[in-house]
Design an enzyme around this catalytic site. Structure first.
Site, PDB file in Angstrom:
ATOM      1  N   ARG A 289      36.710  32.063  25.986  1.00 28.95           N
ATOM      2  CA  ARG A 289      36.915  31.860  27.422  1.00 28.95           C
ATOM      3  C   ARG A 289      37.008  33.232  28.072  1.00 28.95           C
ATOM      4  NH1 ARG A 289      40.784  34.768  27.389  1.00 28.95           N
ATOM      5  NH2 ARG A 289      41.112  34.159  29.549  1.00 28.95           N
TER       6      ARG A 289
ATOM      7  N   ALA B 165      35.385  35.021  31.845  1.00 28.00           N
ATOM      8  CA  ALA B 165      34.027  35.028  32.399  1.00 28.00           C
ATOM      9  C   ALA B 165      33.042  35.903  31.609  1.00 28.00           C
ATOM     10  CB  ALA B 165      34.084  35.438  33.877  1.00 28.00           C
TER      11      ALA B 165
ATOM     12  N   GLN C 278      47.289  31.189  29.248  1.00 29.54           N
ATOM     13  CA  GLN C 278      46.519  32.349  28.777  1.00 29.54           C
ATOM     14  C   GLN C 278      47.328  33.636  28.876  1.00 29.54           C
ATOM     15  OE1 GLN C 278      45.334  29.972  30.829  1.00 29.54           O
ATOM     16  NE2 GLN C 278      43.121  29.719  30.670  1.00 29.54           N
TER      17      GLN C 278
ATOM     18  N   ASP D  39      36.309  35.167  38.242  1.00 30.24           N
ATOM     19  CA  ASP D  39      35.248  34.353  37.646  1.00 30.24           C
ATOM     20  C   ASP D  39      34.012  34.286  38.521  1.00 30.24           C
ATOM     21  OD1 ASP D  39      37.928  33.284  36.446  1.00 30.24           O
ATOM     22  OD2 ASP D  39      36.309  32.726  35.071  1.00 30.24           O
TER      23      ASP D  39
ATOM     24  N   ASN E 127      39.390  32.897  40.827  1.00 27.95           N
ATOM     25  CA  ASN E 127      39.993  33.263  39.543  1.00 27.95           C
ATOM     26  C   ASN E 127      40.916  32.125  39.112  1.00 27.95           C
ATOM     27  OD1 ASN E 127      40.375  35.190  37.367  1.00 27.95           O
ATOM     28  ND2 ASN E 127      42.416  35.542  38.181  1.00 27.95           N
TER      29      ASN E 127
HETATM   30  O1  MRU Z   1      39.771  29.369  32.046  1.00 25.40           O
HETATM   31  P1  MRU Z   1      39.631  30.772  31.545  1.00 25.40           P
HETATM   32  O2  MRU Z   1      40.670  31.156  30.551  1.00 25.40           O
HETATM   33  O3  MRU Z   1      38.223  31.048  31.066  1.00 25.40           O
HETATM   34  O4  MRU Z   1      39.850  31.671  32.837  1.00 25.40           O
HETATM   35  C1  MRU Z   1      39.825  33.066  32.715  1.00 25.40           C
HETATM   36  C2  MRU Z   1      40.095  33.765  33.985  1.00 25.40           C
HETATM   37  O5  MRU Z   1      40.333  33.165  35.004  1.00 25.40           O
HETATM   38  C3  MRU Z   1      39.959  35.256  33.972  1.00 25.40           C
HETATM   39  O6  MRU Z   1      40.850  35.848  34.860  1.00 25.40           O
HETATM   40  C4  MRU Z   1      38.535  35.632  34.380  1.00 25.40           C
HETATM   41  O7  MRU Z   1      37.596  34.897  33.657  1.00 25.40           O
HETATM   42  C5  MRU Z   1      38.275  37.088  34.181  1.00 25.40           C
HETATM   43  S1  MRU Z   1      38.186  37.533  32.473  1.00 25.40           S
HETATM   44  C6  MRU Z   1      37.865  39.201  32.419  1.00 25.40           C
END
Ligand code: MRU
Length: 359
Positions: free
Chosen positions: A53, A55, A201, A242, A252
């Site tokens: 996971r 982006a 996360q 994202d 995000n």
């Molecule tokens: O649902 P996720 O864990 O994939 O979401 C991740 C985020 O929102 C991060 O802040 C974003 O992807 C940036 S990662 C460098």
């Protein structure tokens, strides 16, 4: 990479290009387990169910997914069907489509026989570029931390949300890259880590990463950020993204908007680490134009954790049968964003500044 960031990568191609090896992030922080993926279908599942996971990592993984397709069938129909299938794995992070489009731009003009080699080389390049881009973001973000350190004694207190660390990218992370560089440079830090419900996360991944690297940090409940800012305990907010629109609206992880509101109300600078691959210039109004992923209600109603005996178990939080909603992202309007930290420098979250950055 320096000593603060481990050599372990969240994705790597296997010898002979028979597959890719990933970290199954669903199991962290309690278990570090590597998994091997050999087909686009396995890659789709790993993205959809969040074994991987973040982006940039989603984008790199999808690129390798298409390379795996080229191992099996490289004709036009298979290429297009596989790209469409991978693209549908998750809707919000634009890096997924960005990486697949970069792959297709290389592969479509080639004869099928030349596609396998080109696909692996391009996926490798996407992964390598990500490491370089994030290091550049780190140097620009480091300058912001150094400016704060020059103004006041004591550690620079940074609040971060979700995991925009090396686990979410191919290396360094975006929002964490400045932290790793600052730590390596001896600049004292105190990082407030939002737990980031519902999937945690922050508590599970960012805290694990920062702990491994020896960066001082404290996990806080998501609801604590406003209070900490009101009491002068936060010098700067660093988050990832994202999808960012042409006018600077930032999508995000859910809860980012509330942090931006609190930061605005308390005069705390709110910065978004944005690789150019996360900019979606086709969109303007983030609030109405970005598709927000709705995930399973179970992520809200249940929680996994480790017992004192070391067993990882899932428990139910709500009364039986309670409905739950789970929007996974939100949009922070550009007016609440102090700046975007990109590999090309720090810019205002405005249409004009973004247009200049990426003409
Ligand atoms: O649902 P996720 O864990 O994939 O979401 C991740 C985020 O929102 C991060 O802040 C974003 O992807 C940036 S990662 C460098």
């Amino acid at each position: 990479m320096n000593a603060a960031v481990p050599a372990l990568r969240p994705i790597r191609a296997l010898p002979g290009r028979a597959g890719v090896e990933i970290i199954d992030q669903r199991l962290l922080p309690h278990r570090l387990q590597l998994e091997r993926l050999h087909t686009p279908a396995q890659v789709h599942t790993a993205i959809r169910d969040m074994w991987v996971r973040g982006a940039p990592l989603i984008g790199a993984t999808a690129a390798y997914g298409l390379a795996l397709q080229m191992n099996m069938d490289a004709e036009d129909a298979a290429l297009d069907a596989s790209a469409a299938f991978l693209r549908a794995a998750r809707p919000t992070a634009v890096n997924l489509a960005w990486a697949l489009d970069r792959m297709l731009a290389v592969l479509r003009p080639l004869p099928a026989a030349a596609r396998r080699e080109a696909a692996w080389a391009t996926a490798d390049a996407i992964a390598e570029d990500d490491v370089q881009v994030n290091h550049a973001i780190g140097t620009h973000g480091l300058a912001l931390l150094q400016a704060i350190a020059a103004r006041r004694p004591g550690p620079v207190r940074v609040l971060t949300h979700c995991n925009a660390g090396w686990l979410a990218t191919v290396g360094w992370g975006t929002a964490t890259a400045p932290l790793y560089l600052a730590h390596a440079a001896g600049l004292p830090l105190q990082v407030w880590v939002d737990e980031t419900r519902p999937r945690n996360q922050g508590a599970g991944l960012t805290a694990w990463e920062l702990g491994q690297a020896g960066v001082p940090h404290t996990v806080v409940a998501d609801n604590a950020g406003g209070h900490l800012m009101q009491h002068g305990q936060v010098d700067i907010v660093f988050v990832g993204c994202d999808r960012v629109t042409a006018r600077g609206d930032v999508c995000n992880k859910i809860g980012t908007y509330l942090k931006a509101l609190a930061a605005h109300d308390n005069g705390v600078p709110f910065y978004v680490a944005m690789p150019m691959s996360t900019l979606d210039r086709s969109l303007h109004d983030g609030l109405h134009e970005i598709e927000i992923e709705e995930r399973s209600a179970r992520e809200v109603t249940h929680l996994a954790g480790r017992t004192a005996a070391g067993e990882v178990v899932e428990v139910q939080l709500v009364p039986d049968g309670t409905p739950a909603a789970n929007p996974a992202f939100d949009v922070t309007p550009a007016r609440l964003v102090t700046g975007l930290i990109t590999e090309r420098g720090v810019v205002a979250a405005t249409a004009a500044a973004i247009a200049e950055l990426a003409p």
